[in-house]
Design a protein around this motif. Structure first.
Motif, mmCIF file in Angstrom:
data_model
loop_
_atom_site.group_PDB
_atom_site.id
_atom_site.type_symbol
_atom_site.label_atom_id
_atom_site.label_comp_id
_atom_site.label_asym_id
_atom_site.label_seq_id
_atom_site.Cartn_x
_atom_site.Cartn_y
_atom_site.Cartn_z
ATOM 1 N N GLN A 1 -2.093 5.374 -2.444
ATOM 2 C CA GLN A 1 -3.389 4.784 -2.123
ATOM 3 C C GLN A 1 -3.977 5.429 -0.877
ATOM 4 O O GLN A 1 -5.188 5.538 -0.750
ATOM 5 C CB GLN A 1 -3.244 3.277 -1.933
ATOM 6 C CG GLN A 1 -2.951 2.558 -3.241
ATOM 7 C CD GLN A 1 -2.400 1.183 -2.980
ATOM 8 O OE1 GLN A 1 -1.243 1.035 -2.637
ATOM 9 N NE2 GLN A 1 -3.247 0.179 -3.129
ATOM 10 N N VAL A 2 -3.091 5.832 0.049
ATOM 11 C CA VAL A 2 -3.528 6.466 1.291
ATOM 12 C C VAL A 2 -2.704 7.719 1.532
ATOM 13 O O VAL A 2 -1.474 7.696 1.433
ATOM 14 C CB VAL A 2 -3.383 5.515 2.504
ATOM 15 C CG1 VAL A 2 -3.769 6.218 3.802
ATOM 16 C CG2 VAL A 2 -4.207 4.252 2.314
ATOM 17 N N VAL B 1 -4.500 2.787 8.855
ATOM 18 C CA VAL B 1 -4.003 2.906 7.476
ATOM 19 C C VAL B 1 -4.445 1.692 6.665
ATOM 20 O O VAL B 1 -4.912 1.829 5.529
ATOM 21 C CB VAL B 1 -2.465 3.075 7.443
ATOM 22 C CG1 VAL B 1 -1.933 2.990 6.014
ATOM 23 C CG2 VAL B 1 -2.053 4.392 8.083
ATOM 24 N N ARG B 2 -4.331 0.513 7.230
ATOM 25 C CA ARG B 2 -4.748 -0.708 6.528
ATOM 26 C C ARG B 2 -6.246 -0.687 6.206
ATOM 27 O O ARG B 2 -6.651 -1.019 5.093
ATOM 28 C CB ARG B 2 -4.431 -1.940 7.377
ATOM 29 C CG ARG B 2 -2.967 -2.275 7.435
ATOM 30 C CD ARG B 2 -2.725 -3.428 8.380
ATOM 31 N NE ARG B 2 -1.339 -3.836 8.380
ATOM 32 C CZ ARG B 2 -0.740 -4.391 9.433
ATOM 33 N NH1 ARG B 2 -1.410 -4.621 10.556
ATOM 34 N NH2 ARG B 2 0.532 -4.733 9.363
ATOM 35 N N VAL C 1 0.863 -1.175 0.000
ATOM 36 C CA VAL C 1 0.000 0.000 0.000
ATOM 37 C C VAL C 1 0.900 1.225 0.000
ATOM 38 O O VAL C 1 1.726 1.404 0.883
ATOM 39 C CB VAL C 1 -0.916 0.009 1.244
ATOM 40 C CG1 VAL C 1 -1.723 1.294 1.311
ATOM 41 C CG2 VAL C 1 -1.823 -1.210 1.245
ATOM 42 N N ARG C 2 0.720 2.075 -1.007
ATOM 43 C CA ARG C 2 1.530 3.288 -1.149
ATOM 44 C C ARG C 2 0.932 4.394 -0.282
ATOM 45 O O ARG C 2 -0.240 4.732 -0.420
ATOM 46 C CB ARG C 2 1.575 3.720 -2.606
ATOM 47 C CG ARG C 2 2.237 2.661 -3.507
ATOM 48 C CD ARG C 2 2.027 2.925 -4.981
ATOM 49 N NE ARG C 2 2.228 4.283 -5.405
ATOM 50 C CZ ARG C 2 3.422 4.847 -5.700
ATOM 51 N NH1 ARG C 2 4.501 4.106 -5.637
ATOM 52 N NH2 ARG C 2 3.505 6.106 -6.071
ATOM 53 N N VAL C 3 1.769 4.966 0.609
ATOM 54 C CA VAL C 3 1.306 5.949 1.586
ATOM 55 C C VAL C 3 2.092 7.243 1.434
ATOM 56 O O VAL C 3 3.317 7.231 1.319
ATOM 57 C CB VAL C 3 1.469 5.410 3.031
ATOM 58 C CG1 VAL C 3 0.997 6.437 4.054
ATOM 59 C CG2 VAL C 3 0.732 4.092 3.207
ATOM 60 N N LEU D 1 3.070 -1.886 3.936
ATOM 61 C CA LEU D 1 2.914 -0.447 3.799
ATOM 62 C C LEU D 1 4.215 0.181 3.326
ATOM 63 O O LEU D 1 5.274 -0.103 3.873
ATOM 64 C CB LEU D 1 2.480 0.181 5.125
ATOM 65 C CG LEU D 1 1.186 -0.365 5.736
ATOM 66 C CD1 LEU D 1 0.909 0.306 7.073
ATOM 67 C CD2 LEU D 1 0.017 -0.207 4.792
ATOM 68 N N ARG E 1 -7.324 7.480 -0.797
ATOM 69 C CA ARG E 1 -8.105 7.449 0.438
ATOM 70 C C ARG E 1 -7.374 8.329 1.443
ATOM 71 O O ARG E 1 -6.152 8.380 1.435
ATOM 72 C CB ARG E 1 -8.212 6.017 0.951
ATOM 73 C CG ARG E 1 -8.670 5.005 -0.089
ATOM 74 C CD ARG E 1 -10.113 4.771 -0.179
ATOM 75 N NE ARG E 1 -10.616 4.338 1.114
ATOM 76 C CZ ARG E 1 -11.894 4.436 1.461
ATOM 77 N NH1 ARG E 1 -12.762 4.922 0.635
ATOM 78 N NH2 ARG E 1 -12.299 4.038 2.642
ATOM 79 N N ALA F 1 -7.007 1.804 3.489
ATOM 80 C CA ALA F 1 -6.471 1.345 2.203
ATOM 81 C C ALA F 1 -7.404 0.366 1.501
ATOM 82 O O ALA F 1 -7.493 0.367 0.278
ATOM 83 C CB ALA F 1 -5.097 0.702 2.395
#
Length: 173
Positions: free
Chosen positions: A50-51, A116-117, A3-5, A28, A78, A120
């Motif tokens: 993504q977040v 965060v999860r 997941v790209r933060v 993450l 998100r 996402a």
């Protein structure tokens, strides 16, 4: 799949702390950091995370404006608000502006990673204080206080705002 933060906070120490926490979660990946709202918006458009982990109180564009613009301009991002601001009106405003989650900075590490999860994968992530604010809003407990005034009370208030003295208000009414 990671997941790209993107982290947006005006305090370098907070960004470093959040980056360190998220680095401990294998799925993450922190792809960028922004120190102000303008940079956050630019990086969200450029990096397509993504977040977006977003503070509300930043120089330049504040977090609310970043949130609105990200919602309008960047598809698929998100937004998890991470802030010190526990005012119920801020929670409500952030949700109205499109926040997917709202966590206070005093959260424990596990709760932030979980938030965060959840965000996402399309869920919501609201800590206890944010949940209470949303419940209160649903019940109308934090509505505009002026809306609860009677017509007569609003008339008195209007005349006070016009600068009339008590005797003048009494005579007029």
């Amino acid at each position: 799949m990671s997941v790209r933060v993107l982290i947006a906070d005006d305090h370098a120490l907070v960004r470093a702390g959040v980056r360190g926490l998220l680095a401990g979660a294998a799925e993450l990946e922190v792809v960028g950091e922004a120190a102000d709202g303008t940079e956050a918006l630019r990086l969200a458009r450029e990096l397509q995370p993504q977040v977006l982990v977003l503070d509300l109180n930043m120089p330049g564009l504040d977090g609310f404006e970043v949130l609105r613009r990200v919602r309008a301009d960047v598809s698929g991002v998100r937004v998890l608000v991470l802030t010190l601001d526990d005012d119920p009106r801020s929670v409500q405003r952030a949700v109205r502006d499109g926040a997917d989650g709202y966590v206070l900075k005093d959260a424990i590490a596990h709760d932030l990673i979980s938030a965060v999860r959840r965000v996402a994968i399309g869920g919501g992530a609201f800590d206890g204080g944010a949940q209470a604010a949303l419940r209160d809003a649903a019940r109308g407990e934090h509505d505009d206080p002026l809306a609860r005034l009677t017509a007569r009370e609003r008339e008195v208030l209007r005349r006070i705002a016009e600068g009339l003295a008590n005797k003048e208000i009494a005579a007029a009414l």
